[in-house]
Scaffold this motif. Structure first.
Motif, PDB file in Angstrom:
ATOM      1  N   LEU A 198       0.796  -1.231   0.000  1.00 41.26           N
ATOM      2  CA  LEU A 198       0.000   0.000   0.000  1.00 41.26           C
ATOM      3  C   LEU A 198       0.828   1.281   0.000  1.00 41.26           C
ATOM      4  O   LEU A 198       0.287   2.361  -0.226  1.00 41.26           O
ATOM      5  CB  LEU A 198      -0.950   0.007   1.207  1.00 41.26           C
ATOM      6  CG  LEU A 198      -1.995  -1.115   1.232  1.00 41.26           C
ATOM      7  CD1 LEU A 198      -2.872  -0.985   2.471  1.00 41.26           C
ATOM      8  CD2 LEU A 198      -2.838  -1.129  -0.031  1.00 41.26           C
TER       9      LEU A 198
ATOM     10  N   ASN B 155      -2.098   5.368  -8.060  1.00 40.93           N
ATOM     11  CA  ASN B 155      -2.177   4.140  -8.833  1.00 40.93           C
ATOM     12  C   ASN B 155      -3.007   4.297 -10.103  1.00 40.93           C
ATOM     13  O   ASN B 155      -3.981   5.029 -10.124  1.00 40.93           O
ATOM     14  CB  ASN B 155      -2.801   3.057  -7.944  1.00 40.93           C
ATOM     15  CG  ASN B 155      -2.303   1.687  -8.251  1.00 40.93           C
ATOM     16  OD1 ASN B 155      -1.666   1.474  -9.276  1.00 40.93           O
ATOM     17  ND2 ASN B 155      -2.598   0.758  -7.386  1.00 40.93           N
TER      18      ASN B 155
ATOM     19  N   LEU C  27      -3.211  -4.272  -7.892  1.00 44.02           N
ATOM     20  CA  LEU C  27      -3.805  -2.956  -7.635  1.00 44.02           C
ATOM     21  C   LEU C  27      -3.783  -2.019  -8.840  1.00 44.02           C
ATOM     22  O   LEU C  27      -4.611  -1.115  -8.938  1.00 44.02           O
ATOM     23  CB  LEU C  27      -3.086  -2.278  -6.458  1.00 44.02           C
ATOM     24  CG  LEU C  27      -3.146  -3.001  -5.116  1.00 44.02           C
ATOM     25  CD1 LEU C  27      -2.433  -2.188  -4.045  1.00 44.02           C
ATOM     26  CD2 LEU C  27      -4.578  -3.291  -4.716  1.00 44.02           C
TER      27      LEU C  27
ATOM     28  N   GLU D  89      -6.340   6.540  -9.736  1.00 46.78           N
ATOM     29  CA  GLU D  89      -6.805   6.655  -8.360  1.00 46.78           C
ATOM     30  C   GLU D  89      -7.063   8.119  -7.992  1.00 46.78           C
ATOM     31  O   GLU D  89      -6.261   9.002  -8.289  1.00 46.78           O
ATOM     32  CB  GLU D  89      -5.725   6.066  -7.447  1.00 46.78           C
ATOM     33  CG  GLU D  89      -6.103   5.908  -6.013  1.00 46.78           C
ATOM     34  CD  GLU D  89      -5.032   5.170  -5.224  1.00 46.78           C
ATOM     35  OE1 GLU D  89      -5.386   4.535  -4.225  1.00 46.78           O
ATOM     36  OE2 GLU D  89      -3.834   5.226  -5.603  1.00 46.78           O
TER      37      GLU D  89
ATOM     38  N   ALA E   5      -9.168   8.477  -2.558  1.00 47.37           N
ATOM     39  CA  ALA E   5      -8.897   7.031  -2.502  1.00 47.37           C
ATOM     40  C   ALA E   5      -7.443   6.783  -2.089  1.00 47.37           C
ATOM     41  O   ALA E   5      -7.152   5.876  -1.299  1.00 47.37           O
ATOM     42  CB  ALA E   5      -9.201   6.374  -3.846  1.00 47.37           C
ATOM     43  N   LEU E   6      -6.524   7.596  -2.615  1.00 49.90           N
ATOM     44  CA  LEU E   6      -5.111   7.489  -2.238  1.00 49.90           C
ATOM     45  C   LEU E   6      -4.935   7.756  -0.745  1.00 49.90           C
ATOM     46  O   LEU E   6      -4.254   7.014  -0.041  1.00 49.90           O
ATOM     47  CB  LEU E   6      -4.272   8.479  -3.056  1.00 49.90           C
ATOM     48  CG  LEU E   6      -2.806   8.634  -2.658  1.00 49.90           C
ATOM     49  CD1 LEU E   6      -2.031   7.351  -2.905  1.00 49.90           C
ATOM     50  CD2 LEU E   6      -2.182   9.802  -3.412  1.00 49.90           C
TER      51      LEU E   6
ATOM     52  N   ARG F 185      -6.199   4.844   1.252  1.00 48.41           N
ATOM     53  CA  ARG F 185      -5.265   3.713   1.157  1.00 48.41           C
ATOM     54  C   ARG F 185      -4.057   3.913   2.068  1.00 48.41           C
ATOM     55  O   ARG F 185      -3.626   3.015   2.782  1.00 48.41           O
ATOM     56  CB  ARG F 185      -4.813   3.522  -0.292  1.00 48.41           C
ATOM     57  CG  ARG F 185      -3.743   2.448  -0.436  1.00 48.41           C
ATOM     58  CD  ARG F 185      -3.513   2.033  -1.865  1.00 48.41           C
ATOM     59  NE  ARG F 185      -3.240   3.064  -2.824  1.00 48.41           N
ATOM     60  CZ  ARG F 185      -2.036   3.610  -3.042  1.00 48.41           C
ATOM     61  NH1 ARG F 185      -0.983   3.221  -2.340  1.00 48.41           N
ATOM     62  NH2 ARG F 185      -1.886   4.532  -3.975  1.00 48.41           N
TER      63      ARG F 185
ATOM     64  N   GLU G  69      -5.002   3.410   5.623  1.00 54.91           N
ATOM     65  CA  GLU G  69      -5.055   1.974   5.911  1.00 54.91           C
ATOM     66  C   GLU G  69      -3.647   1.423   6.168  1.00 54.91           C
ATOM     67  O   GLU G  69      -3.430   0.625   7.083  1.00 54.91           O
ATOM     68  CB  GLU G  69      -5.702   1.254   4.725  1.00 54.91           C
ATOM     69  CG  GLU G  69      -5.918  -0.218   4.906  1.00 54.91           C
ATOM     70  CD  GLU G  69      -6.530  -0.858   3.656  1.00 54.91           C
ATOM     71  OE1 GLU G  69      -6.249  -2.048   3.428  1.00 54.91           O
ATOM     72  OE2 GLU G  69      -7.268  -0.182   2.915  1.00 54.91           O
TER      73      GLU G  69
END
Length: 160
Positions: free
Chosen positions: A32, A37, A70, A77, A81-82, A85, A88
């Motif tokens: 990650l 991406n 991914l 992306e 969303a980045l 991620r 996370e």
């Protein structure tokens, strides 16, 4: 980052530094911790086999797939969303790594997202630059705040 350019940068930066035997240069490749991406082929990672062959001193995290699952060829992306991620990723690191000091070798977009996650002011980095960030981690009970994640965007269409 699992991208070759970051793996090589970490090797150039840290592998020749003197380290005590109890803390050798042994980075962990984290799926990650990668750049924004999609679409651009430079943001697709190498195979697990390639990474093992070219960076034998590295540890690869559990669950790391052989091929890049991914990267998407026709979508990019979104910033939200980045950021989700990379949030996370930080949750995983803070939950499983007992180290006091952690160095991450990654990319401008990923670093900007990490700074957003930890509430740091925006900070632009040039290639090869370093930004030290001190983070105090505290466990808080309750539900995580809801976050709006925008969809990935398609490639721009070229009209001639």
């Amino acid at each position: 980052s699992p991208l070759d350019r970051a793996l090589h940068t970490a090797q150039l930066t840290f592998s020749t530094l003197p380290a005590p035997p109890e803390h050798p240069f042994k980075p962990t490749v984290k799926e990650l911790l990668r750049e924004v991406n999609g679409i651009h082929t430079c943001d697709r990672r190498s195979s697990r086999t390639y990474i093992i062959e070219h960076y034998p001193d590295y540890t690869i995290e559990t669950g790391f797939a052989e091929k890049d699952l991914l990267w998407v060829s026709d979508l990019r992306e979104s910033d939200s969303a980045l950021t989700a991620r990379l949030g996370e990723l930080l949750e995983d690191i803070f939950s499983h790594d007992e180290s006091t000091f952690i160095s991450m070798t990654s990319h401008g977009g990923a670093i900007a997202a990490i700074l957003r996650v930890v509430g740091h002011r925006p900070f632009s980095l040039r290639t090869g630059a370093v930004v030290p960030v001190l983070v105090k981690v505290e466990r808080v009970s309750g539900e995580k705040p809801k976050v709006h994640i925008e969809p990935w965007t398609p490639k721009p269409k070229c009209s001639y």
